[in-house]
Every structure is written in structure tokens, then in C-alpha cells.
Design a protein around this motif. Structure first.
Motif, mmCIF file in Angstrom:
data_model
loop_
_atom_site.group_PDB
_atom_site.id
_atom_site.type_symbol
_atom_site.label_atom_id
_atom_site.label_comp_id
_atom_site.label_asym_id
_atom_site.label_seq_id
_atom_site.Cartn_x
_atom_site.Cartn_y
_atom_site.Cartn_z
ATOM 1 N N LYS A 176 2.628 5.997 -7.398
ATOM 2 C CA LYS A 176 1.810 7.184 -8.040
ATOM 3 C C LYS A 176 2.301 8.606 -8.145
ATOM 4 N N SER A 177 3.464 8.682 -7.455
ATOM 5 C CA SER A 177 4.106 10.068 -7.611
ATOM 6 C C SER A 177 4.746 10.466 -8.734
ATOM 7 N N ASP A 224 0.808 -1.168 -0.029
ATOM 8 C CA ASP A 224 0.093 0.161 0.070
ATOM 9 C C ASP A 224 0.853 1.258 -0.122
ATOM 10 N N PHE A 225 1.977 1.308 0.864
ATOM 11 C CA PHE A 225 2.804 2.375 0.887
ATOM 12 C C PHE A 225 3.689 2.418 -0.401
ATOM 13 N N ILE A 282 2.725 -0.828 -9.940
ATOM 14 C CA ILE A 282 1.622 -0.896 -9.364
ATOM 15 C C ILE A 282 0.645 -2.003 -9.746
ATOM 16 N N GLU A 311 2.744 1.475 -3.458
ATOM 17 C CA GLU A 311 1.845 1.867 -4.584
ATOM 18 C C GLU A 311 1.714 3.502 -4.364
ATOM 19 N N GLU A 312 1.123 4.033 -3.108
ATOM 20 C CA GLU A 312 1.252 5.508 -2.955
ATOM 21 C C GLU A 312 2.402 6.006 -3.615
ATOM 22 N N ARG A 368 -0.767 -4.653 -6.843
ATOM 23 C CA ARG A 368 -2.344 -4.783 -6.541
ATOM 24 C C ARG A 368 -2.893 -6.129 -6.617
#
Length: 308
Positions: free
Chosen positions: A265-266, A258-259, A281, A261-262, A285
């Protein structure tokens, strides 16, 4: 393929009981460390353990765990990092673009390392250098280290198996260990979901963001040089090792997904790393999430995600 069940389907199944899954992985890793500690205990000639591995393999934690395992067997142990033997940045070898090349073995002060180890073995005492990564220089005063006659010294670093580092150390006193993530994660159709370098990259990306203030973009850029250094200066010597340790913890992607993936996303669409970030990513998932609170404080994974 590995001799562990490194399939996505197995990980999904085991993650439904996260406490048991984490405990199983941690126990398996600790047993590997304990077997090596027992080997050292039974072989009285071993005075120096050279522990090498690529970036984000978990060298620091593995060295600490080996030290603890030896201590539990009544042996005194000391850990040294080759990173403290870096030349000052102004004296480091240069890449073609003029920036310091920190991946080459020549970035280390090999003469200082040899003199330090000789002093420890001959006199039982030496001043250990301390490298300041903020200033890029060695601190003016190091730390004094004293070792007893039967103590063991663990030296960890990227170049710990390089013959340039070990050629003047007493061969009969050496034990060489190579650690890395040595398993890919496959799906049921034998497709690679995450390869070995992907797993180490994700570890490093999370660590660099949390503890070194590096953006994902910067980690991607540095990873190019890191890979070059591993290919040129580490992998050719891994067969020199007496023991190999696979540092994968099968539950780890479930904890960092989760961390990670965030962070991924940047990465902007204009970035040369956008395509790779999107691929990571998509594959992250596929894994279930596991709360980091179930990770033991002494786990190798804590080297990358930090404490709660």
C-alpha cells in the motif's frame, strides 16, 4: 502443474485448521531434506554439496536443515556461503550505468574460492573469507575452518551450479542441489493467482523491509536486476542438479499476506510499480490470514519473517 494441491481453494480449506496445515507443510519439507541427507550418508564419496537457488528460495535455511539432518545421522557438516567470496565493490564488474553488477558470476573471487576448497580438501584447513556488505569489502581477517576426513561441506549460493564455480572441484565428490519455489497457486478455474516469482518476491519484500531497511519501491527496483541475474546465470544450469527441492510452503501466503499488503500500500500512484503492487494486493486478499505464531522457529519461512 505441481504434484501438490496448490489451489487457492485447498489453501483456504486447510487454513481453517492452521496448526495442522502448518505441521503438514513443515513435515513434508523436512522429509525432502532427510531423503537427501540419507543419500549423502549412503554415498561415502560425497564431500561437497553445491546448493543453488534464486533469490528468496530459502538457500540459507535449507543448508542449515541439511546440516542438522546430516548431524542427526552422525555426520559432521560445515556450511559456506558464496556471498563471502564476493570481490570488493571497487573491483566488481559494472553494469552499463556504472553500478556494480552483483548478479554475475564474475562478481565472485573464483580463484579465492578454488584455493579455499583445495586447501580444505587437501589439508583439512583453510581461512574462510568474510564479506562485509555494509562496507562492500572483504574483512581483513577471516575465520579458520578445519574439516575432518569424512566431513561434508555445503556450499550455498546463486552460482553454486555454475560450471565456472565447479569445474576444478573433484566431480566424484560433488552432489548438486537446486532449490526454488516451483509451484504456482491457481484458483478453481486454473487461473494463476500467484506465480512462482510472485511468491519469492513477497518473501524478499518482507525480509528486505524487516532486516535490511529497504522500502518496497527499492525491492521492486532491485528485483529487475535480480531477475536478469537468475535468467542469465542460474536457470541455464539448474538441470545440472542431482536433486531438486520445491521450497513452497502452501500456508506461507496466509502468514505474510497482512504485512505484505500494508507494505504494498506504500507504493505511490506515480510509481512505475503501482499497477503491479495493486494486482498483488488484490490477489493477497483472496487468502485467509494465519497468525505467524504457529510457524515453527526452524521453519524456512522464518528466514523471511523473522522470529517472534
Amino acid at each position: 502443474m505441481s504434484n501438490i494441491n496448490n489451489t487457492l481453494e485447498y489453501i483456504i480449506e486447510r487454513a481453517s485448521c492452521p496448526l495442522d496445515f502448518v505441521s503438514e507443510c513443515e513435515e513434508a519439507y523436512n522429509k525432502k531434506i532427510d531423503r537427501i541427507a540419507e543419500h549423502i550418508k549412503q554415498n561415502k564419496k560425497i564431500e561437497i554439496v553445491m546448493l543453488a537457488g534464486p533469490s528468496s528460495a530459502g538457500k540459507t535455511t535449507t543448508a542449515k536443515k541439511l546440516k542438522a539432518a546430516l548431524s542427526s545421522k552422525g555426520m559432521k557438516c560445515h556450511t559456506l556461503s558464496l556471498d563471502d567470496f564476493y570481490l570488493d565493490n571497487c573491483d566488481a564488474p559494472r553494469l552499463p550505468d556504472g553500478t556494480p553488477d552483483f548478479e554475475t558470476v564474475e562478481a565472485l573471487d573464483i580463484k579465492c574460492f578454488e584455493e579455499t576448497m583445495k586447501a580444505l580438501l587437501d589439508r583439512g584447513e583453510a581461512e574462510m573469507p568474510l564479506f562485509d556488505f555494509i562496507t562492500g569489502t572483504r574483512k581483513p581477517v577471516g575465520e579458520k575452518l578445519s574439516v575432518g576426513e569424512n566431513d561434508v561441506i555445503i556450499v550455498e549460493g546463486l552460482h553454486a551450479l555454475n560450471p565456472v564455480i565447479t569445474k576444478n572441484l573433484p566431480k566424484e565428490s560433488l552432489l548438486k542441489i537446486y532449490i526454488s519455489v516451483s509451484s504456482r497457486i491457481y484458483d478453481a478455474d486454473k487461473n494463476i493467482v500467484l506465480n512462482k516469482r510472485n511468491i519469492r518476491f513477497l518473501r524478499r519484500m518482507v525480509r528486505d523491509y524487516k532486516f535490511r531497511g529497504n522500502s518496497v519501491e527499492n525491492t521492486f527496483k532491485m528485483w529487475i536486476t535480480v531477475r536478469y541475474g537468475e535468467d542469465a546465470y542460474l536457470f541455464p544450469y539448474k538441470d545440472n542438479a542431482d536433486f531438486r527441492i520445491n521450497t513452497i510452503h502452501l500456508y506461507e501466503i496466509c502468514v505474510i499476506k497482512d504485512f505484505a499488503e500494508e507494505l504494498l500500500k506504500s507504493v505511490e500512484k506515480s510509481s512505475p510499480f503501482y499497477k503491479e503492487s495493486q494486482r498483488l494486493i488484490r490477489n493477497l486478499r483472496k487468502f485467509p490470514s494465519v497468525c505467524s505464531k504457529v510457524v515453527p522457529d526452524d521453519s524456512l519461512l522464518r528466514e523471511f519473517i523473522g522470529k517472534e
